[in-house]
Design a protein around this motif. Structure first.
Motif, PDB file in Angstrom:
ATOM      1  N   SER A 265       0.812  -1.214   0.000  1.00  0.00           N
ATOM      2  CA  SER A 265       0.000   0.000   0.000  1.00  0.00           C
ATOM      3  C   SER A 265       0.845   1.264   0.000  1.00  0.00           C
ATOM      4  CB  SER A 265      -0.909   0.020   1.234  1.00  0.00           C
ATOM      5  OG  SER A 265      -0.135   0.064   2.420  1.00  0.00           O
ATOM      6  N   HIS A 266       2.172   1.082   0.153  1.00  0.00           N
ATOM      7  CA  HIS A 266       3.091   2.229   0.215  1.00  0.00           C
ATOM      8  C   HIS A 266       2.639   3.232   1.267  1.00  0.00           C
ATOM      9  CE1 HIS A 266       5.079   0.766  -3.423  1.00  0.00           C
ATOM     10  NE2 HIS A 266       3.882   0.663  -3.987  1.00  0.00           N
ATOM     11  N   ALA A 267       2.210   2.701   2.398  1.00  0.00           N
ATOM     12  CA  ALA A 267       1.734   3.556   3.473  1.00  0.00           C
ATOM     13  C   ALA A 267       2.858   4.462   3.964  1.00  0.00           C
ATOM     14  CB  ALA A 267       1.201   2.711   4.631  1.00  0.00           C
ATOM     15  N   SER A 268       2.537   5.725   4.203  1.00  0.00           N
ATOM     16  CA  SER A 268       3.540   6.664   4.697  1.00  0.00           C
ATOM     17  C   SER A 268       3.859   6.357   6.147  1.00  0.00           C
ATOM     18  CB  SER A 268       3.027   8.105   4.572  1.00  0.00           C
ATOM     19  OG  SER A 268       1.934   8.305   5.450  1.00  0.00           O
ATOM     20  N   ILE A 269       5.051   6.769   6.568  1.00  0.00           N
ATOM     21  CA  ILE A 269       5.450   6.524   7.944  1.00  0.00           C
ATOM     22  C   ILE A 269       4.537   7.280   8.900  1.00  0.00           C
ATOM     23  CG2 ILE A 269       7.114   8.418   8.066  1.00  0.00           C
ATOM     24  CD1 ILE A 269       7.536   4.875   9.536  1.00  0.00           C
ATOM     25  N   GLU A 270       4.029   8.435   8.459  1.00  0.00           N
ATOM     26  CA  GLU A 270       3.116   9.209   9.304  1.00  0.00           C
ATOM     27  C   GLU A 270       1.823   8.457   9.559  1.00  0.00           C
ATOM     28  OE1 GLU A 270       5.998  11.951   7.431  1.00  0.00           O
ATOM     29  OE2 GLU A 270       4.660  10.401   6.647  1.00  0.00           O
ATOM     30  N   SER A 271       1.310   7.767   8.536  1.00  0.00           N
ATOM     31  CA  SER A 271       0.069   7.009   8.725  1.00  0.00           C
ATOM     32  C   SER A 271       0.292   5.804   9.631  1.00  0.00           C
ATOM     33  CB  SER A 271      -0.487   6.565   7.372  1.00  0.00           C
ATOM     34  OG  SER A 271       0.425   5.695   6.706  1.00  0.00           O
ATOM     35  N   ILE A 272       1.474   5.181   9.535  1.00  0.00           N
ATOM     36  CA  ILE A 272       1.788   4.051  10.415  1.00  0.00           C
ATOM     37  C   ILE A 272       1.871   4.518  11.863  1.00  0.00           C
ATOM     38  CG2 ILE A 272       3.525   2.319  10.983  1.00  0.00           C
ATOM     39  CD1 ILE A 272       4.247   2.229   8.014  1.00  0.00           C
ATOM     40  N   VAL A 273       2.515   5.668  12.085  1.00  0.00           N
ATOM     41  CA  VAL A 273       2.605   6.229  13.432  1.00  0.00           C
ATOM     42  C   VAL A 273       1.213   6.508  13.983  1.00  0.00           C
ATOM     43  CG1 VAL A 273       3.344   8.243  14.764  1.00  0.00           C
ATOM     44  CG2 VAL A 273       4.915   7.189  13.132  1.00  0.00           C
ATOM     45  N   ALA A 274       0.323   7.028  13.133  1.00  0.00           N
ATOM     46  CA  ALA A 274      -1.033   7.336  13.576  1.00  0.00           C
ATOM     47  C   ALA A 274      -1.787   6.068  13.986  1.00  0.00           C
ATOM     48  CB  ALA A 274      -1.792   8.069  12.470  1.00  0.00           C
ATOM     49  N   VAL A 275      -1.605   4.989  13.221  1.00  0.00           N
ATOM     50  CA  VAL A 275      -2.273   3.725  13.554  1.00  0.00           C
ATOM     51  C   VAL A 275      -1.746   3.175  14.880  1.00  0.00           C
ATOM     52  CG1 VAL A 275      -2.544   1.313  12.858  1.00  0.00           C
ATOM     53  CG2 VAL A 275      -2.822   3.138  11.173  1.00  0.00           C
ATOM     54  N   VAL A 276      -0.419   3.190  15.040  1.00  0.00           N
ATOM     55  CA  VAL A 276       0.181   2.671  16.274  1.00  0.00           C
ATOM     56  C   VAL A 276      -0.274   3.488  17.475  1.00  0.00           C
ATOM     57  CG1 VAL A 276       2.354   2.326  17.505  1.00  0.00           C
ATOM     58  CG2 VAL A 276       2.164   1.681  15.098  1.00  0.00           C
ATOM     59  N   ARG A 277      -0.447   4.799  17.271  1.00  0.00           N
ATOM     60  CA  ARG A 277      -0.920   5.645  18.370  1.00  0.00           C
ATOM     61  C   ARG A 277      -2.255   5.135  18.905  1.00  0.00           C
ATOM     62  NH1 ARG A 277      -1.567  10.180  15.731  1.00  0.00           N
ATOM     63  NH2 ARG A 277       0.578  10.872  16.060  1.00  0.00           N
ATOM     64  N   TRP A 278      -3.163   4.819  18.002  1.00  0.00           N
ATOM     65  CA  TRP A 278      -4.473   4.330  18.436  1.00  0.00           C
ATOM     66  C   TRP A 278      -4.381   2.934  19.039  1.00  0.00           C
ATOM     67  CZ3 TRP A 278      -8.422   7.153  19.482  1.00  0.00           C
ATOM     68  CH2 TRP A 278      -8.605   8.373  18.840  1.00  0.00           C
ATOM     69  N   VAL A 279      -3.493   2.113  18.510  1.00  0.00           N
ATOM     70  CA  VAL A 279      -3.305   0.771  19.074  1.00  0.00           C
ATOM     71  C   VAL A 279      -2.846   0.863  20.524  1.00  0.00           C
ATOM     72  CG1 VAL A 279      -1.883  -1.320  18.964  1.00  0.00           C
ATOM     73  CG2 VAL A 279      -2.867  -0.367  16.876  1.00  0.00           C
ATOM     74  N   LEU A 280      -1.881   1.754  20.783  1.00  0.00           N
ATOM     75  CA  LEU A 280      -1.341   1.873  22.128  1.00  0.00           C
ATOM     76  C   LEU A 280      -2.319   2.563  23.083  1.00  0.00           C
ATOM     77  CD1 LEU A 280       2.378   2.809  21.375  1.00  0.00           C
ATOM     78  CD2 LEU A 280       1.465   0.614  22.115  1.00  0.00           C
ATOM     79  N   ILE A 281      -3.301   3.263  22.547  1.00  0.00           N
ATOM     80  CA  ILE A 281      -4.356   3.835  23.392  1.00  0.00           C
ATOM     81  C   ILE A 281      -5.405   2.785  23.714  1.00  0.00           C
ATOM     82  CG2 ILE A 281      -6.283   5.475  23.456  1.00  0.00           C
ATOM     83  CD1 ILE A 281      -4.546   7.398  21.836  1.00  0.00           C
ATOM     84  N   ILE A 282      -5.768   2.009  22.710  1.00  0.00           N
ATOM     85  CA  ILE A 282      -6.883   1.062  22.866  1.00  0.00           C
ATOM     86  C   ILE A 282      -6.466  -0.189  23.636  1.00  0.00           C
ATOM     87  CG2 ILE A 282      -8.442  -0.459  21.579  1.00  0.00           C
ATOM     88  CD1 ILE A 282      -8.467   1.691  19.371  1.00  0.00           C
ATOM     89  N   VAL A 283      -5.286  -0.742  23.323  1.00  0.00           N
ATOM     90  CA  VAL A 283      -4.886  -2.023  23.912  1.00  0.00           C
ATOM     91  C   VAL A 283      -4.895  -2.009  25.438  1.00  0.00           C
ATOM     92  CG1 VAL A 283      -2.936  -3.613  24.190  1.00  0.00           C
ATOM     93  CG2 VAL A 283      -3.631  -2.881  21.906  1.00  0.00           C
ATOM     94  N   PRO A 284      -4.318  -1.006  26.119  1.00  0.00           N
ATOM     95  CA  PRO A 284      -4.368  -1.030  27.589  1.00  0.00           C
ATOM     96  C   PRO A 284      -5.789  -0.987  28.146  1.00  0.00           C
ATOM     97  CG  PRO A 284      -2.679   0.500  26.833  1.00  0.00           C
ATOM     98  CD  PRO A 284      -3.469   0.102  25.634  1.00  0.00           C
ATOM     99  N   PHE A 285      -6.653  -0.160  27.534  1.00  0.00           N
ATOM    100  CA  PHE A 285      -8.031  -0.085  28.016  1.00  0.00           C
ATOM    101  C   PHE A 285      -8.743  -1.427  27.857  1.00  0.00           C
ATOM    102  CE2 PHE A 285      -7.439   4.528  27.561  1.00  0.00           C
ATOM    103  CZ  PHE A 285      -8.042   4.971  28.736  1.00  0.00           C
ATOM    104  N   VAL A 286      -8.565  -2.043  26.694  1.00  0.00           N
ATOM    105  CA  VAL A 286      -9.217  -3.333  26.450  1.00  0.00           C
ATOM    106  C   VAL A 286      -8.662  -4.391  27.398  1.00  0.00           C
ATOM    107  CG1 VAL A 286      -9.502  -5.195  24.765  1.00  0.00           C
ATOM    108  CG2 VAL A 286      -9.722  -2.813  24.047  1.00  0.00           C
TER     109      VAL A 286
END
Length: 521
Positions: A265-286
């Motif tokens: 998908s040639h995802a930009s590094i900025e988009s990957i950082v944005a996805v990881v940000r949400w992962v690290l927010i959601i995972v602890p709560f879950v």
């Protein structure tokens, strides 16, 4: 550190190591971890400097706004990968094999980084993350497996092992920093008829050599480990083993699909950082929601579980401040600090060795201090030690506020003009305070997490500790991204303000948290 209880090793591992009364296998693990930490901290010492260096001198030419989040993403994922790394070792390949495979992958990652091209750069970071995830938690598990649970030598063994970590972390920036950022080595390369801009890749290559040395000695002396960690914890039930194999297959397939999707998908590094940000927010709560909603906890167990989220938040905040050593403080060392002592010039990355030097010097003193206070029944409780750790982390950045003001360009200077260089003792003072904070919080952190958790979820609590480090490293990278867009006194002052609020909160709720802990100190 990750200390997984296990059965004591048998046979050769019971021989005495050097002049001590410890299993000889401890020497194997000591030097393996020393060289692995050499490779990790050696590369980490100049990674952000390489990303922000101009293309004219061989760097990537990125802004801090791009390099900071990438650096935070990398260091965050190193800790996050420890969760599946420990799981794979426990259930499928065993601790010994996981350490060796992880070391091979780490070495390949550094070799990729030593090559030219963005494909090799990203692949190298990815391989180091995967390899460290396999090696890091399982090395600590092997140390624990050398001793029985009630062995009086156990804590001393981990202290010796921890010393190996800090020796590697101390030596690495001195060597890789010289290779990657010292003008004298650039001149040497030019004298050899080589491109001086390739010095960065010599630094990455040195990290690969360090890991290779660690692997060779691990193979040559591995027999001293006896049976420790040789086999995974396979279930006796054929159906359970089948489920384990299915889970591994699903995990590997998911990782392959994820990496393939990102590449295609040639995802930009900025988009990957944005996805990881949400992962690290959601995972602890879950995770905490699932933990609290589980049935079968006794009233005492449930009460203790309620204390864990507070420790998690405080630990995450501490690491977000402390781990800026390789990002904002590294940039300040390079751009705003007079890196000379008695007329001798040294690379900015050499500051990365200061923390380990202080750990080696102060660690034994703190161990004596806690024992002395304990005998007088004045030792701070675990919640108060966390609060003290946060306090010293904030004090470190408080020192950086006047240092940043001194480094500002004078009024009326042209936009983007550099200010005067400040004394290196500002940064040394910061690292001293941060080391004191680390000694208050880090050693007690994992112990507290595992003591609060019921024995049947101890492994999960080890994962939660690594997850707190992962979240903290990611947040630290986001802060580093503001290095060039916010005035430094404002940036450092914001860190102080947030840390100060949470420090006051930590002291305020220390007594209620201790009540939730139910008699655990």
């Amino acid at each position: 550190m990750d200390a997984t209880p296990g059965a004591p090793a048998q046979g050769p591992a019971e021989k005495k190591w050097l002049w001590t009364v410890h299993p000889r296998g401890l020497g194997t693990l000591f030097f393996t971890e020393m060289w692995e930490r050499f490779s990790y901290y050696g590369m980490r010492a100049f990674l952000l400097l390489y990303m922000t260096a101009s293309a004219e001198i061989g760097g990537l030419g990125w802004t801090a706004a791009k390099a900071g989040p990438v650096y935070g993403l990398y260091t965050s994922m190193v800790y996050f990968a420890s969760l599946p790394g420990g799981w794979i070792a426990d259930r499928f390949i065993g601790l010994r094999q996981a350490v060796f495979v992880g070391g091979i992958i780490i070495m390949c990652g550094h070799i990729c980084l030593a090559m030219h091209g963005m494909t090799f750069f990203y692949l190298g970071l990815f391989l180091v993350v995967i390899g460290t995830g396999l090696l890091k938690p399982n090395m600590s598990g092997l140390v624990g497996a050398l001793y029985s649970e009630n062995d009086a030598r156990r804590d001393a063994g981990f202290s010796i092992y921890y010393m190996g970590i800090n020796i590697g972390a101390f030596l690495a920036p001195l060597i890789t920093g010289f290779l990657s950022g010292d003008a004298r080595f650039r001149a040497t390369l030019q004298g050899w008829g080589m491109n001086p801009n390739d010095c960065w890749h010599w630094g990455f290559g040195a990290a690969a050599v360090g890991m290779a040395i660690g692997l060779v000695q691990y193979l040559l002396t591995g027999h001293y480990l006896g049976t420790a960690g040789a086999k995974p914890k396979l279930s006796a039930d054929p159906k359970a083993r089948s489920r384990q194999q299915r889970d591994l297959g699903i995990g590997v397939a998911s990782l392959v699909c994820l990496v393939s999707f990102v590449l295609m998908s040639h995802a930009s590094i900025e988009s990957i950082v944005a996805v990881v940000r949400w992962v690290l927010i959601i995972v602890p709560f879950v995770y905490f929601a699932i933990l609290f909603l589980q049935r079968g906890w006794t009233p005492v167990e449930r009460k203790r579980l309620y204390a864990i989220p507070a420790f998690f938040v405080f630990a995450s905040l501490f690491w977000s401040v402390f781990e800026q050593a390789g990002s904002t403080l590294n940039l300040f060392a390079q751009r705003n600090t007079d890196n000379h002592v008695l007329g001798f010039a040294y690379p900015a990355s050499w500051f990365q060795s200061v923390n380990s030097l202080f750990i080696i010097a102060l660690g034994p003193l703190f161990a004596i201090l806690w024992v002395w206070l304990s005998k007088r029944k004045r030792e701070p409780s675990s919640p108060n030690k966390f609060a003290i750790g946060l306090l010293f982390a904030g004090l470190g950045f408080l020192i950086m506020v006047p240092a940043a003001k001194l480094a500002m360009a004078p009024p009326g200077a042209a936009p983007g003009a550099a200010g005067p260089l400040v004394s290196p003792w500002w940064l040394v003072s910061v690292y001293l305070l941060h080391t004191i904070g680390e000694l208050c919080l880090s050693p007690v952190g994992l112990s507290t997490f595992t003591k609060l958790a019921p024995s049947r979820v101890t492994g999960q609590m080890l994962g939660v500790w690594f997850l707190a480090s992962s979240v903290g490293n990611f947040v630290g990278g986001q802060i580093a991204g503001k290095f060039e867009t916010l005035p430094l006194p404002q940036l450092f002052g914001s860190v102080v303000a947030v840390t100060g609020v949470f420090t006051l909160l930590a002291f305020a709720i220390a007594r209620p948290i201790r009540k939730l802990m139910g008699g655990i100190h």
